[in-house]
Design a protein around this motif. Structure first.
Motif, PDB file in Angstrom:
ATOM      1  N   LEU A 108      57.199  28.570  -9.252  1.00 51.60           N
ATOM      2  CA  LEU A 108      57.059  29.695  -8.323  1.00 51.60           C
ATOM      3  C   LEU A 108      55.966  29.322  -7.336  1.00 51.60           C
ATOM      4  CD1 LEU A 108      57.311  32.765  -7.456  1.00 51.60           C
ATOM      5  CD2 LEU A 108      55.489  33.184  -9.121  1.00 51.60           C
ATOM      6  N   VAL A 109      56.259  29.377  -6.026  1.00 55.49           N
ATOM      7  CA  VAL A 109      55.259  29.059  -5.008  1.00 55.49           C
ATOM      8  C   VAL A 109      54.573  30.351  -4.585  1.00 55.49           C
ATOM      9  CG1 VAL A 109      54.821  28.057  -2.746  1.00 55.49           C
ATOM     10  CG2 VAL A 109      56.606  27.094  -4.220  1.00 55.49           C
ATOM     11  N   GLY A 110      53.241  30.340  -4.599  1.00 56.88           N
ATOM     12  CA  GLY A 110      52.498  31.558  -4.289  1.00 56.88           C
ATOM     13  C   GLY A 110      52.617  32.560  -5.424  1.00 56.88           C
ATOM     14  N   GLU A 111      52.506  33.830  -5.072  1.00 53.17           N
ATOM     15  CA  GLU A 111      52.603  34.896  -6.063  1.00 53.17           C
ATOM     16  C   GLU A 111      53.984  35.535  -6.021  1.00 53.17           C
ATOM     17  OE1 GLU A 111      50.119  35.458  -8.101  1.00 53.17           O
ATOM     18  OE2 GLU A 111      48.762  34.044  -7.097  1.00 53.17           O
ATOM     19  N   GLU A 112      54.320  36.255  -7.072  1.00 52.03           N
ATOM     20  CA  GLU A 112      55.529  37.070  -7.036  1.00 52.03           C
ATOM     21  C   GLU A 112      55.437  38.060  -5.877  1.00 52.03           C
ATOM     22  OE1 GLU A 112      57.058  39.219 -10.301  1.00 52.03           O
ATOM     23  OE2 GLU A 112      57.210  37.490 -11.637  1.00 52.03           O
ATOM     24  N   GLY A 113      56.525  38.203  -5.141  1.00 57.59           N
ATOM     25  CA  GLY A 113      56.551  39.123  -4.013  1.00 57.59           C
ATOM     26  C   GLY A 113      56.005  38.545  -2.717  1.00 57.59           C
ATOM     27  N   GLN A 114      55.547  37.296  -2.732  1.00 61.59           N
ATOM     28  CA  GLN A 114      54.994  36.661  -1.526  1.00 61.59           C
ATOM     29  C   GLN A 114      56.051  35.863  -0.776  1.00 61.59           C
ATOM     30  OE1 GLN A 114      51.674  33.991  -2.282  1.00 61.59           O
ATOM     31  NE2 GLN A 114      50.898  34.161  -0.187  1.00 61.59           N
ATOM     32  N   GLY A 115      57.277  35.887  -1.274  1.00 59.16           N
ATOM     33  CA  GLY A 115      58.313  35.053  -0.688  1.00 59.16           C
ATOM     34  C   GLY A 115      58.622  35.354   0.756  1.00 59.16           C
ATOM     35  N   TRP A 116      58.560  36.636   1.147  1.00 56.27           N
ATOM     36  CA  TRP A 116      58.874  36.986   2.530  1.00 56.27           C
ATOM     37  C   TRP A 116      57.833  36.418   3.487  1.00 56.27           C
ATOM     38  CZ3 TRP A 116      63.141  38.169   4.721  1.00 56.27           C
ATOM     39  CH2 TRP A 116      63.154  38.717   6.011  1.00 56.27           C
ATOM     40  N   THR A 117      56.569  36.487   3.097  1.00 57.07           N
ATOM     41  CA  THR A 117      55.500  35.903   3.917  1.00 57.07           C
ATOM     42  C   THR A 117      55.692  34.399   4.054  1.00 57.07           C
ATOM     43  OG1 THR A 117      53.920  37.613   3.264  1.00 57.07           O
ATOM     44  CG2 THR A 117      53.006  35.547   4.081  1.00 57.07           C
ATOM     45  N   ILE A 118      56.019  33.743   2.942  1.00 59.72           N
ATOM     46  CA  ILE A 118      56.232  32.301   2.971  1.00 59.72           C
ATOM     47  C   ILE A 118      57.454  31.951   3.811  1.00 59.72           C
ATOM     48  CG2 ILE A 118      56.770  30.286   1.546  1.00 59.72           C
ATOM     49  CD1 ILE A 118      55.168  31.605  -0.717  1.00 59.72           C
ATOM     50  N   ALA A 119      58.518  32.760   3.686  1.00 61.03           N
ATOM     51  CA  ALA A 119      59.739  32.496   4.454  1.00 61.03           C
ATOM     52  C   ALA A 119      59.480  32.608   5.951  1.00 61.03           C
ATOM     53  CB  ALA A 119      60.836  33.460   4.033  1.00 61.03           C
ATOM     54  N   LYS A 120      58.693  33.591   6.375  1.00 64.54           N
ATOM     55  CA  LYS A 120      58.370  33.730   7.800  1.00 64.54           C
ATOM     56  C   LYS A 120      57.592  32.518   8.289  1.00 64.54           C
ATOM     57  CE  LYS A 120      56.450  37.815   7.674  1.00 64.54           C
ATOM     58  NZ  LYS A 120      55.808  39.048   8.189  1.00 64.54           N
ATOM     59  N   PHE A 121      56.664  32.040   7.470  1.00 68.30           N
ATOM     60  CA  PHE A 121      55.913  30.830   7.816  1.00 68.30           C
ATOM     61  C   PHE A 121      56.862  29.645   7.963  1.00 68.30           C
ATOM     62  CE2 PHE A 121      54.155  26.890   6.079  1.00 68.30           C
ATOM     63  CZ  PHE A 121      53.060  26.671   6.890  1.00 68.30           C
ATOM     64  N   LEU A 122      57.790  29.493   7.014  1.00 72.73           N
ATOM     65  CA  LEU A 122      58.727  28.384   7.052  1.00 72.73           C
ATOM     66  C   LEU A 122      59.631  28.471   8.274  1.00 72.73           C
ATOM     67  CD1 LEU A 122      60.690  26.835   4.121  1.00 72.73           C
ATOM     68  CD2 LEU A 122      61.945  27.628   6.109  1.00 72.73           C
TER      69      LEU A 122
END
Length: 402
Positions: A228-242
């Motif tokens: 799991l990259v980052g914390e649970e629930g942080q995926g949207w923030t990471i996706a925007k960065f990507l």
């Protein structure tokens, strides 16, 4: 914005030119020129990656402490431009430019040590598990679920338009870990091993007959909690960065100008049907000029974003502007190539690849042979990474303040 190169930068540009002259082989260059798909085929891309890795230049967008070159934004731009002008293939973007920055910005030290060297060495080939059959432009509506069970997550769902999933051994995946919160807040980012039970890949052929994208099915796929990259629930923030990196992480203008220059040169030998040459036709020259001005304008915008990055600022939502412009200019350039070759530009061989000893014989020339397939495949430019409509909405809200 000062776009003049310093003496040190001029010296670096010459170093890159010398390297390309001595190391970019005819086989790699010709393979790139005869690849009609958006992404270069792995046999060509990975060979070029290996050449750059041996030079220490493959991670040219990475920090030095994470195995990269530590180059300045200007050096990265010079490198990309010189590669484009030399006809080098695009690098393997999904691993090098998308998931790697996520790992070295959001990942743990263990994740960095595990994955980054393998990306550089070509041991891991990545695909992107974002879009779903009912969650494309509205990515936040994704339904793939990840449920934690002890020291692992179990993922169920499917992903679509998954580029090179049939080649990949790794996939970065967005999955919903909490369905009780706002949909953007319940998404997490995982690194998934493709070589395990429960994963199946179904090919999707493009209009040109190329196998570039796929649908991926995941049934009780297990992912260690450490992936799991980052914390649970942080995926949207990471996706925007990507996605900011995907939309604006490269300079598109040099490659577009390279292709346009080739079309212009070839038009000098193409009859216009009235006793002259196509290059002298006023309508043709008008189309060429309009495209050239559009590409030059795109380059100015890319340089402005580069200036922001050089000052330590984030590229920001302006990357949606470069994505919008580059996508439509790419389609216009590919249409121009089809028109250049006339009937010869309509040939659409089904055999692949269109390079190497077993390639089908072209009608007229290799560039004519690839023109129609490249035009059809470039229809995807205004869809992947966010459709034109998505980009316009982002620009209206965050750039123009409407």
């Amino acid at each position: 914005m000062d776009i003049e190169l310093t003496p040190e930068e001029e010296s670096f540009r010459q170093e890159v030119r010398d390297f390309l002259k001595n190391n970019l082989t005819d086989r790699i260059r010709e393979g790139a020129a005869s690849s009609p798909t958006v992404f270069v085929e792995p046999d060509i891309g990975q060979d070029w990656n290996a050449v750059l890795n041996e030079q220490g230049w493959l991670g040219y967008q990475w920090p030095k402490e994470d195995g990269g070159t530590g180059w300045t934004p200007v050096q990265r731009y010079i490198f990309e431009k010189e590669c484009a002008l030399a006809g080098a293939p695009n690098l393997t973007v999904l691993g090098l430019k998308l998931v790697a920055p996520v790992i070295f910005n959001f990942g743990t030290q263990e994740q960095k040590e595990k994955y980054l060297p393998r990306i550089l060495a070509g041991e891991d080939y990545w695909c992107q598990g974002f879009s779903e059959p009912n969650a494309g432009s509205d990515l936040a509506s994704l339904q793939t679920r990840a449920v934690k069970q002890g020291d692992k997550y179990v993922i169920n769902g499917s992903k679509i338009w998954t580029t090179h999933a049939h080649w990949a051994n790794k996939m970065f995946v967005l999955a919903r870990t909490d369905a009780t919160v706002k949909k953007q807040a319940g998404i997490s980012f995982f690194l998934v091993d493709m070589n395990q039970p429960g994963i199946s890949v179904r090919p999707i052929l493009t209009m040109a007959g190329d196998h570039e994208v796929n649908q991926v099915f995941m049934e009780d796929v297990e992912v260690p909690a450490g992936d799991l990259v980052g914390e649970e629930g942080q995926g949207w923030t990471i996706a925007k960065f990507l996605l900011e990196n995907e939309r604006g992480g490269s300079c598109h203008a040099p490659k577009l100008l390279f292709d346009l220059d080739q079309i212009e040169e070839m038009s000098k030998d193409v009859p216009d049907g009235r006793g002259g040459k196509l290059a002298d036709d006023l309508d043709w020259r008008r189309r060429m000029a309009k495209l050239r001005l559009g590409i030059q304008s795109l380059e100015v915008i890319e340089l402005k974003i580069l200036s922001r990055i050089a000052k330590g600022q984030k590229p920001g939502p302006q990357t949606s502007l470069t994505k919008l412009l580059a996508s439509n200019l790419r389609q216009d350039v590919d249409l121009l190539a089809v028109d250049l070759f006339g009937p010869a530009g309509l040939q659409l061989p089904t055999a692949r690849p269109l390079y190497g000893e077993n390639a089908p014989a072209p009608f007229r020339c290799e560039k004519a042979q690839v023109a129609a397939a490249r035009y059809l495949n470039s229809r995807a430019w205004t869809i992947f990474g966010g459709t034109d409509e998505v980009q316009r909405t982002i620009i209206a809200k965050t750039v123009l303040g409407l």
